[in-house]
Design a protein around this motif. Structure first.
Motif, mmCIF file in Angstrom:
data_model
loop_
_atom_site.group_PDB
_atom_site.id
_atom_site.type_symbol
_atom_site.label_atom_id
_atom_site.label_comp_id
_atom_site.label_asym_id
_atom_site.label_seq_id
_atom_site.Cartn_x
_atom_site.Cartn_y
_atom_site.Cartn_z
ATOM 1 N N GLU A 1 36.514 -60.771 -50.712
ATOM 2 C CA GLU A 1 35.934 -60.046 -50.046
ATOM 3 C C GLU A 1 36.958 -59.407 -48.683
ATOM 4 N N ARG B 1 35.719 -51.039 -50.235
ATOM 5 C CA ARG B 1 34.234 -50.564 -50.239
ATOM 6 C C ARG B 1 33.943 -49.155 -49.826
ATOM 7 N N ARG C 1 33.310 -45.628 -48.298
ATOM 8 C CA ARG C 1 33.559 -45.335 -47.006
ATOM 9 C C ARG C 1 32.019 -45.032 -46.288
#
Length: 472
Positions: free
Chosen positions: A432, A437, A439
């Motif tokens: 994680e 991820r 944007r």
């Protein structure tokens, strides 16, 4: 074909199912065993798992691997309605269902019994399952890693102070094993010394290990004291809020690990959710032949064994006239229950449970043990070999026995594995942290306001207006 439902897959439940597979004829009964875990834990090995002497997976027995003819259900039983012969089963995923049965066997074991002492529920850890033993080992190793980077002071003392509550067999074994483990770790941490480690055992009674003689218990106390451990007898834990230990004697210190071994109680998720008879101490009421009920009144088609039950001790020993909750009784009761159940189905009389304790054996760390049988006491290395030999052979199935003994042989030549896998408790943390991820979407800029357009100048030449035409 009668349906047999076994509630609980610990010692008693596993051995009941295992032996039923051996003694039932083909097609004589259908056996289903329900337990939240897919394995049986051999609890006498938990102290050695906690210090790296035994691989955690070798101290458990997989249900599905060794129960070839039993329908194994990994789920919880939330209610036993014996009047209607149904049990409510709640799986980890999906909807609960009603399981019908003809015969029920209750072997759901026991859980750690605690008292409403401030901080215990938030700070302490038990020693009833394999996950707890793994967590204890990882905490000790992680604390050594942290302490090695700190200067002498309160924070380092807190990390290297270990507390065990309860002076029975389980408490003394984990306490002594941890003391031995910590001493062995010091050679890998040159920044730390023996005097930096602190071990405290808290026992409310005036003695430890009631299963052995008083002189033997005194020898254990002396041995542990010589190894730098401190035992507080006639002492109660008053508070453990935020890891700050407060004793009834007024003593106060901080710790980062509290292991609770001060007793067990019958599994409340079963005994509080059934119409079967429960005795005054909260255990299932069982006869000496392991049928549920009393000498005068038998509950038909209901059986029980193990720590969840109040089984009469016909030897005259035990506590309050009942067998004590330990593996020795649970295993033997499970075997007898299977025999009695088959005998009852075939119209034969069941036998009563009678087992006289032949002795008690405990491991007190690498190379140190104690054995007591009557007035005979063996201490030291020979007792340690007896402890390993007894429990190694008592482990169910040769597959598990070989794994355990092979692990001990490896440790003899290679030493214990000192790797901490504390990060396994949060396995996705590293993923994680660095995972890419999407944007966040950028808000569209507002449309520009339309520019003012200058009207074109009128031509000086007049344009003829169109004539008005009237149509009739």
């Amino acid at each position: 074909m009668p349906k047999i439902l076994i509630v609980g897959g610990g010692y008693a439940g596993f051995y009941t199912a295992w032996k039923l597979e051996k003694w039932l004829r083909n097609g004589e009964a259908e056996v289903t065993m329900v337990d939240p875990l897919p394995y049986m834990t051999y609890q006498p090995f938990l102290p050695e798992v906690a210090v790296g002497s035994i691989e955690p997976r070798h101290a458990v027995v997989a249900h599905r691997r060794h129960l070839k003819k039993t329908n194994v259900v990994t789920a919880k039983v939330t209610y036993i309605d014996h009047a209607n012969k149904t049990a409510t089963i709640e799986p980890p995923v999906g909807e609960p269902w009603q399981q019908e049965y003809d015969i029920v066997v209750v072997t759901a074991g026991a859980v750690s019994r605690t008292f409403p002492i401030p901080g215990v529920a938030d700070q302490a850890i038990g020693l009833k399952n394999i996950e707890e033993a793994i967590a204890i080992r990882d905490r000790v190793l992680t604390n050594f890693d942290k302490a090695a980077n700190l200067p002498a002071g309160p924070e380092r003392d807190r990390l290297l102070t270990f507390v065990v509550v309860g002076g029975g067999f389980a408490g003394i074994e984990i306490f002594a094993e941890l003391r031995s483990f910590a001493s062995a770790l010091l050679k890998f941490y040159p920044q730390l010394t023996f005097d930096d480690t602190h071990f405290h055992l808290i026992e409310a009674m005036g003695r430890i290990m009631p299963e052995v003689s008083l002189p033997t218990s005194h020898w254990v106390i002396k041995n542990l004291a010589q190894r730098g451990a401190e035992i507080h007898l006639d002492t109660q834990l008053s508070s453990a809020v935020d890891g700050v230990i407060e004793l009834s004697t007024g003593e106060k210190f901080e710790t980062d690990l509290i292991v609770w071994t001060a007793g067990v109680m019958a599994n409340p998720s079963i005994v509080r959710h059934t119409d079967l008879p429960i005795e005054e101490r909260g255990r299932l009421q069982v006869r000496a032949d392991l049928r549920v009920g009393t000498e005068e009144d038998i509950v038909k088609d209901a059986w029980g064994a193990g720590d969840i039950c109040a089984v009469p001790d016909l030897t005259g020993g035990g506590v309050g006239g009942f067998t004590v909750p330990n593996a020795q009784h649970a295993v033997r009761q499970g075997k007898l229950l299977a025999k009695n159940l088959v005998a009852d189905m075939r119209g034969e009389l069941p036998r009563q449970y009678f087992h006289k304790n032949l002795g008690a054996v405990a491991g007190l760390g690498l190379g140190i043990g104690v054995f007591q049988a009557g007035k005979i006491a063996v201490k030291g290395f020979i007792a340690w070999l007896m402890h390993r030999g007894y429990h190694g052979l008592a482990m169910p199935s040769w597959e598990r026995k070989i794994r355990v003994f092979w692990g001990w042989i490896n440790n003899f030549f290679l030493g214990r594995d000192l790797v901490s896998l504390a990060a396994a408790q949060h396995p996705r943390a590293a993923f994680e942290e660095f995972a890419a991820r999407p944007r966040p979407a950028v808000e569209a800029a507002p449309a520009p306001a339309p520019k003012a357009v200058k009207a074109p100048a009128r031509s000086r030449t007049k344009t003829a207006e169109p004539a008005e035409v009237t149509v009739k």
